[in-house]
Scaffold this active site. Structure first.
Site, mmCIF file in Angstrom:
data_model
loop_
_atom_site.group_PDB
_atom_site.id
_atom_site.type_symbol
_atom_site.label_atom_id
_atom_site.label_comp_id
_atom_site.label_asym_id
_atom_site.label_seq_id
_atom_site.Cartn_x
_atom_site.Cartn_y
_atom_site.Cartn_z
ATOM 1 N N SER A 1 -9.399 -0.613 7.565
ATOM 2 C CA SER A 1 -8.953 -0.455 5.918
ATOM 3 C C SER A 1 -8.349 -1.639 5.138
ATOM 4 O O SER A 1 -8.084 -1.956 4.302
ATOM 5 C CB SER A 1 -8.071 0.510 5.905
ATOM 6 N N LYS B 1 0.969 -1.333 0.036
ATOM 7 C CA LYS B 1 0.041 0.084 -0.085
ATOM 8 C C LYS B 1 0.917 1.182 -0.084
ATOM 9 O O LYS B 1 1.858 1.333 0.699
ATOM 10 C CB LYS B 1 -0.847 0.037 1.152
ATOM 11 N N SER C 1 -9.525 1.481 3.134
ATOM 12 C CA SER C 1 -8.589 2.335 2.171
ATOM 13 C C SER C 1 -7.612 1.428 1.611
ATOM 14 O O SER C 1 -7.037 2.000 0.714
ATOM 15 C CB SER C 1 -7.900 3.532 3.072
HETATM 16 N N1 GLN Z 1 -12.869 3.749 7.017
HETATM 17 C C1 GLN Z 1 -11.954 4.104 8.007
HETATM 18 C C2 GLN Z 1 -11.727 5.434 7.963
HETATM 19 O O1 GLN Z 1 -12.042 6.363 6.941
HETATM 20 C C3 GLN Z 1 -10.627 3.323 7.750
HETATM 21 C C4 GLN Z 1 -9.434 3.873 7.830
HETATM 22 C C5 GLN Z 1 -8.419 3.223 7.934
HETATM 23 O O2 GLN Z 1 -8.396 1.893 8.395
HETATM 24 N N2 GLN Z 1 -7.374 3.381 7.265
HETATM 25 O O3 GLN Z 1 -11.022 6.356 8.768
#
Ligand code: GLN
Length: 488
Positions: free
Chosen positions: A181, A82, A157
Site C-alpha cells: 500500500s 494517511k 491503499s
Molecule cells: N492491496 C493490498 C490489499 O488490499 C494492500 C493492502 C495494504 O498494503 N494496506 O490487501
C-alpha cells in the site's frame, strides 16, 4: 516560486538560511489544497488552523535554536498522514463510516515523533477503507483521483498520500504498507515510496489491518527525502514489542557511496509477467541505467513467489477478521440506533458501518480460521509464507538487493477493476512477497508508459533500508523521472 513544490531537502536549506518560514511553506501547501483538491480528493481532513499554529511554533523554535536547528531536519516541514494513523485531536476515519467522527485521544508513535521533530500536520489523506485495496476506490468517502489522469485511480491503499505528494499538495506524506500500500500508489503516481522492514517503524497507533505485516513509511518526492523521514520515524518503541533495538543509521553517509560493483538480483519471470511492451521497456531501461552506474545484474529465481497472492489473501483476511472485531458499536465509532437487542447493536452497527470489501475480508477470514478449515487454509498458508521468506532471505545472501517491477500495469481507470476483487488482488503480484517476509522495499519512479508513471521495486535485506536508499538515490542522481510533475 511555488513553495509547495519544494522537496524536504530544498525547503530545509531555505528555512535554514532564513529565505522562507514554515508559515510561508504551510500557507503555500494550504493554497495548493484549495486549488486542486476538489479534483484530486486526496484529503479527508484539512486542519488549516492547527497547521498554521504548528508552523508558527516551528518558526519560533528555529529562532530560539539558531544554528542548532540543523539537528531537526523536519522542523517546519508540512506533511499529510494517511487516515488510518491516529492523530490526537484530529479526526481519524480509516475511510470508514464506522469511524466517521472518531477523534483519537493520543498520537500514533510515528506522528508523535514527527510532532517532536517539529513537522507540521496539514491533514489526513484518503485510503481504501481500513487499507483494504489497491486503488483507493474502497473509501467510504469516494475515490481519490490520479493527478496524472483524473479518470484513473491513484493506486492504494495509501492513494491519497501518493496523489498528494505527486500533486505537490504537501512536502511529504505518511502511508502504511501491509501488502503493497505504499509501493503501489507510489508507482501509479510517480513518487518515491518506502516500506521499511517490519518492525523498523512502530505500529503503535495504526488502525490495525494485518498486524504481522503492517508498517508505516514515507511517501516522498525523492529517495533522499525518504531517508530524512525514515530517520525520524524509525526505531524501537516501548509500545510496540515488534520494534527491536536495532540502530537507525545515518542514511546521508550511505548516499555518498556509489553503486559500482553492487549485485542486483533480477527476477526474470517477474519482468516476463509484464505483458505491455512499452511498460516492460521502461523497466528494462531502468535496469540498464543501474548497470551503467556500475551494478552487476544477477538473475534470481523465486519459485515460491507465485504463492504470494494466495497466501497473502488467506493471512490478511484472517488477521482483518480478528482486528476488526473491536468495532462492535459499543467501544468506538458508529452505533446503530435502530436496535432491539444487544446482538443487534453488533450486527446493525457493523452492517451499517463497514463497506463491502471489509465485510468480504471479515467473512473470508472467519471462514479460513474456523475449526474445520484452519489446518487446510490458515496453517498451510503460514507454512508457505515461511518458504517465501526463506527463499527471499536465501537469495538476498547472494545479492545486495533484488529488483522487480512494482506493479504489473500503469494506473487503471476508476471503476475498471472494482467489481472484480480477484483482478484487484492480482495487482499485488510483486509486492506481497516482501510484506509476508517482513523485508524492506522501495518503489522508485523510472519513466512513463502511455503518459502514466512506472516504478521499479527494490527489495532489501532485513533492516538494510540504507542499501535501497543508496541504490535509489544514485539512480535519481542520474535520471530526471522523479522530477516530472503532472500538469494539474
Ligand atoms: N492491496 C493490498 C490489499 O488490499 C494492500 C493492502 C495494504 O498494503 N494496506 O490487501
Amino acid at each position: 516560486m511555488n513553495l509547495n513544490r519544494l522537496t524536504i531537502k530544498q525547503a530545509q536549506e531555505k528555512l535554514a538560511n532564513g529565505e522562507i518560514t514554515s508559515v510561508d511553506l504551510t500557507k503555500a501547501c494550504l493554497a495548493r489544497i484549495k486549488e486542486v483538491d476538489d479534483k484530486i480528493k486526496a484529503c479527508l481532513t484539512v486542519c488549516a488552523d492547527e497547521a498554521l499554529a504548528e508552523a508558527k511554533e516551528a518558526d519560533k523554535r528555529r529562532k530560539k535554536l539558531g544554528a542548532e536547528a540543523i539537528s531537526l531536519p523536519l522542523l517546519g516541514i508540512p506533511y499529510l498522514a494517511k487516515d488510518n494513523i491516529l492523530t490526537r485531536g484530529v479526526r481519524t476515519t480509516a475511510a470508514s463510516k464506522i469511524l466517521e467522527n472518531y477523534i483519537a485521544p493520543f498520537d500514533a508513535t510515528v506522528i508523535k515523533k514527527l510532532r517532536d521533530a517539529g513537522a507540521v500536520l496539514l491533514g489526513k489523506t484518503n485510503l481504501d477503507e481500513f487499507a483494504h485495496g489497491a486503488s483507493t476506490e474502497n473509501s467510504a468517502f469516494g475515490s481519490t483521483h490520479n493527478p496524472w489522469d483524473l479518470e484513473r485511480v491513484p493506486g492504494g491503499s495509501s492513494g491519497g498520500s501518493a496523489a498528494a505528494v505527486a500533486a505537490n499538495i504537501c512536502l511529504f506524506a505518511l502511508g502504511t504498507d501491509t501488502g503493497g500500500s505504499i509501493r503501489c500508489p507510489s508507482s501509479f503516481c510517480g513518487v518515491t515510496g518506502l516500506k521499511p522492514t517490519y518492525g523498523r517503524s512502530s505500529r503503535f497507533g495504526l488502525l490495525a489491518m494485518t498486524s504481522s505485516t503492517d508498517v508505516p513509511g514515507p511517501i516522498t518526492k525523492t529517495v533522499e527525502d525518504a531517508s530524512i523521514v525514515l530517520k525520524i520515524i524509525a526505531g524501537h518503541d516501548k509500545h510496540d514489542a515488534t520494534t527491536p533495538e536495532v540502530e537507525v543509521p545515518e542514511y546521508s553517509e550511505e548516499f555518498r557511496k556509489n553503486i559500482k560493483g553492487l549485485k542486483l538480483g533480477m527476477v526474470l519471470e517477474y519482468f516476463d509477467q509484464v505483458t505491455d511492451k512499452n511498460f516492460k521497456e521502461v523497466l528494462l531501461k531502468a535496469v540498464d541505467k543501474l548497470k551503467e552506474l556500475g551494478a552487476e545484474i544477477v538473475p534470481v529465481k523465486l519459485p515460491y513467489a507465485k504463492y504470494g497472492i494466495p497466501v497473502y489473501y488467506i493471512i490478511t483476511p484472517s488477521e482483518v477478521s480478528s482486528n476488526l472485531a473491536r468495532f462492535d458499536g459499543i467501544r468506538y465509532g458508529l452505533s446503530s440506533d435502530q436496535v432491539k437487542s444487544i446482538t443487534e447493536v453488533y450486527t446493525k452497527s457493523r452492517g451499517e458501518g463497514f463497506g463491502s470489501e471489509a465485510k468480504r475480508r471479515i467473512m473470508l477470514g472467519t471462514y479460513v480460521l474456523s475449526a474445520g478449515y484452519y489446518d487446510a487454509y490458515y496453517l498451510k498458508a503460514q507454512k508457505v509464507r515461511t518458504k517465501i521468506k526463506e527463499e527471499l532471505d536465501f537469495e538476498l545472501e547472494k545479492v545486495d538487493a533484488i529488483i522487480t517491477p512494482t506493479q504489473p500495469t500503469v494506473a487503471f481507470k476508476i471503476g475498471e477493476k472494482n467489481s472484480d476483487p480477484l483482478q484487484m488482488y492480482l495487482e499485488d503480484i510483486f509486492v506481497t512477497g516482501p510484506s509476508l517476509a517482513g523485508l524492506p522495499a522501495i518503489s522508485v519512479p523510472c519513466g512513463f508508459s502511455e503518459g502514466l508513471p512506472v516504478g521499479f521495486q527494490l527489495i532489501g535485506k532485513r533492516f538494510n533500508e540504507g542499501m535501497l536508499l543508496r541504490i535509489g538515490h544514485n539512480y535519481q542522481e542520474a535520471t530526471e523521472w522523479h522530477n516530472q510533475k503532472p500538469s494539474i
